[in-house]
Design an enzyme around this catalytic site. Structure first.
Site, PDB file in Angstrom:
ATOM      1  N   ASP A 179     -13.592   3.530   9.660  1.00  0.00           N
ATOM      2  CA  ASP A 179     -13.507   4.951  10.024  1.00  0.00           C
ATOM      3  C   ASP A 179     -14.859   5.639  10.254  1.00  0.00           C
ATOM      4  OD1 ASP A 179     -10.796   4.892  10.078  1.00  0.00           O
ATOM      5  OD2 ASP A 179     -10.464   6.025   8.245  1.00  0.00           O
ATOM      6  N   GLU A 184       2.215 -13.867   4.951  1.00  0.00           N
ATOM      7  CA  GLU A 184       1.118 -14.502   5.687  1.00  0.00           C
ATOM      8  C   GLU A 184       0.828 -13.763   6.986  1.00  0.00           C
ATOM      9  OE1 GLU A 184       1.512 -18.668   6.281  1.00  0.00           O
ATOM     10  OE2 GLU A 184       2.541 -18.901   4.354  1.00  0.00           O
ATOM     11  N   HIS A 207      -3.911   5.238  16.014  1.00  0.00           N
ATOM     12  CA  HIS A 207      -3.111   4.125  16.506  1.00  0.00           C
ATOM     13  C   HIS A 207      -1.824   3.954  15.700  1.00  0.00           C
ATOM     14  CE1 HIS A 207      -5.939   3.191  13.402  1.00  0.00           C
ATOM     15  NE2 HIS A 207      -5.462   1.979  13.177  1.00  0.00           N
ATOM     16  N   ASP A 215       0.634  -4.189  11.901  1.00  0.00           N
ATOM     17  CA  ASP A 215      -0.620  -4.922  11.821  1.00  0.00           C
ATOM     18  C   ASP A 215      -1.599  -4.211  12.737  1.00  0.00           C
ATOM     19  OD1 ASP A 215      -2.026  -7.187  10.668  1.00  0.00           O
ATOM     20  OD2 ASP A 215      -2.269  -7.842  12.731  1.00  0.00           O
ATOM     21  N   SER A 216      -2.812  -4.009  12.237  1.00  0.00           N
ATOM     22  CA  SER A 216      -3.740  -3.217  13.029  1.00  0.00           C
ATOM     23  C   SER A 216      -5.151  -3.743  12.919  1.00  0.00           C
ATOM     24  CB  SER A 216      -3.687  -1.755  12.565  1.00  0.00           C
ATOM     25  OG  SER A 216      -3.974  -1.690  11.180  1.00  0.00           O
ATOM     26  N   GLY A 262       0.080   4.274   0.209  1.00  0.00           N
ATOM     27  CA  GLY A 262      -0.389   5.235   1.213  1.00  0.00           C
ATOM     28  C   GLY A 262       0.325   5.033   2.540  1.00  0.00           C
ATOM     29  N   ASN A 294       0.824  -1.207   0.000  1.00  0.00           N
ATOM     30  CA  ASN A 294       0.000   0.000   0.000  1.00  0.00           C
ATOM     31  C   ASN A 294       0.868   1.272   0.000  1.00  0.00           C
ATOM     32  OD1 ASN A 294      -1.605   2.142   0.759  1.00  0.00           O
ATOM     33  ND2 ASN A 294      -2.781   0.982   2.269  1.00  0.00           N
ATOM     34  N   LYS A 351      -6.332  12.852  11.585  1.00  0.00           N
ATOM     35  CA  LYS A 351      -6.387  11.411  11.892  1.00  0.00           C
ATOM     36  C   LYS A 351      -4.994  10.910  12.272  1.00  0.00           C
ATOM     37  CE  LYS A 351      -7.397   6.782  10.291  1.00  0.00           C
ATOM     38  NZ  LYS A 351      -7.721   5.847   9.246  1.00  0.00           N
TER      39      LYS A 351
HETATM   40  P1  IMP Z   1      -3.975  -3.731   8.268  1.00  0.00           P
HETATM   41  O1  IMP Z   1      -3.195  -3.895   9.494  1.00  0.00           O
HETATM   42  O2  IMP Z   1      -3.619  -2.490   7.531  1.00  0.00           O
HETATM   43  O3  IMP Z   1      -3.993  -4.971   7.422  1.00  0.00           O
HETATM   44  O4  IMP Z   1      -5.489  -3.463   8.715  1.00  0.00           O
HETATM   45  C1  IMP Z   1      -6.363  -4.495   9.099  1.00  0.00           C
HETATM   46  C2  IMP Z   1      -7.790  -4.036   9.028  1.00  0.00           C
HETATM   47  O5  IMP Z   1      -8.106  -3.283  10.200  1.00  0.00           O
HETATM   48  C3  IMP Z   1      -8.139  -3.125   7.863  1.00  0.00           C
HETATM   49  O6  IMP Z   1      -8.501  -3.855   6.725  1.00  0.00           O
HETATM   50  C4  IMP Z   1      -9.320  -2.346   8.417  1.00  0.00           C
HETATM   51  O7  IMP Z   1     -10.492  -3.105   8.288  1.00  0.00           O
HETATM   52  C5  IMP Z   1      -8.964  -2.226   9.881  1.00  0.00           C
HETATM   53  N1  IMP Z   1      -8.238  -0.965  10.147  1.00  0.00           N
HETATM   54  C6  IMP Z   1      -6.949  -0.819  10.507  1.00  0.00           C
HETATM   55  N2  IMP Z   1      -6.625   0.476  10.667  1.00  0.00           N
HETATM   56  C7  IMP Z   1      -7.754   1.164  10.390  1.00  0.00           C
HETATM   57  C8  IMP Z   1      -8.047   2.572  10.375  1.00  0.00           C
HETATM   58  O8  IMP Z   1      -7.222   3.456  10.622  1.00  0.00           O
HETATM   59  N3  IMP Z   1      -9.315   2.883  10.028  1.00  0.00           N
HETATM   60  C9  IMP Z   1     -10.268   1.963   9.726  1.00  0.00           C
HETATM   61  N4  IMP Z   1     -10.046   0.664   9.710  1.00  0.00           N
HETATM   62  C10 IMP Z   1      -8.781   0.252  10.047  1.00  0.00           C
END
Ligand code: IMP
Length: 194
Positions: free
Chosen positions: A149, A38, A174, A67-68, A12, A10, A169
């Site tokens: 969001d 993975e 986080h 990872d979030s 971004g 990504n 934001k």
């Molecule tokens: P990743 O860690 O970027 O793969 O995020 C995992 C998933 O968590 C994303 O596909 C979103 O569904 C959700 N997520 C993580 N960060 C955000 C955020 O800042 N806003 C909204 N959804 C989030």
């Protein structure tokens, strides 16, 4: 400058990280497209470490991964590490979350982001975590951002994440907190202290 591969496809996310890490003597780059990583861990930090290690080993360079996801208190922390897999589209994921929460009065939730830095041999050099407290509102509000969001209201900013400018934001999110928290450790690596 030392190369630092950001374990994401990504652009971004790469840009966001670049903004925080300017002046730190790391040259950031995206992971190669063909490199599939993975996410089999049970916690955010396990997944961040897995991704950083895999990318470091595959590229032979330093790698950073995050990872979030969203943890909702009344749903025992769900969707958590399954945030991305909770439905097929953002709309479906939001609908499912609102349906499962129903008229529950406790709407407390938090976005969590774990971040990990791996050495070129795949060993983990540093880890950090960032959290943003909020509440799940009953119907989506705002058109910015992505994912959950529009239903995540942050009392500290008096807006949903989707109503905030990207800059606002970032100052509360986080991911911003996690990146800021790992900066001292990135500096130590450059000074050969880690
Ligand atoms: P990743 O860690 O970027 O793969 O995020 C995992 C998933 O968590 C994303 O596909 C979103 O569904 C959700 N997520 C993580 N960060 C955000 C955020 O800042 N806003 C909204 N959804 C989030």
């Amino acid at each position: 400058m030392t190369l630092l591969v950001v374990a994401t496809g990504n652009p971004g996310k790469l840009r966001e990280m670049q903004e925080y890490l300017t002046g730190l003597d790391w040259e950031l780059t995206l992971k190669p497209d063909e490199l599939e990583i993975e996410e089999t861990g049970e916690t955010f930090s396990e997944n961040a470490c897995l991704k950083a290690s895999q990318v470091a080993i595959a590229t032979g360079e330093w790698a950073i991964a995050d990872d979030s996801g969203l943890e909702v208190d009344a749903l025992d922390g769900a969707p958590g590490v399954y945030s991305a897999r909770y439905g097929k589209t953002d709309k479906e994921r939001i609908e499912r979350l609102l349906f499962e929460l129903g008229n529950e009065l406790n709407r407390q939730a938090q976005f969590v982001c774990a971040i990990a830095l791996a050495r070129p041999d795949g060993s983990i050099a540093a880890q950090a975590e960032g959290k943003c407290q909020g509440e799940i509102i009953h119907a989506p509000r705002g058109s910015g951002g992505f994912g959950y969001d529009p239903i995540f209201y942050v009392p500290a900013g008096q807006k949903t994440f989707a109503e905030m400018t990207a800059q606002m934001k970032r100052s509360l999110s986080h991911r911003g907190m996690a990146i800021k928290a790992i900066i001292p450790q990135l500096k130590k690596v450059r000074n050969n202290e880690l």
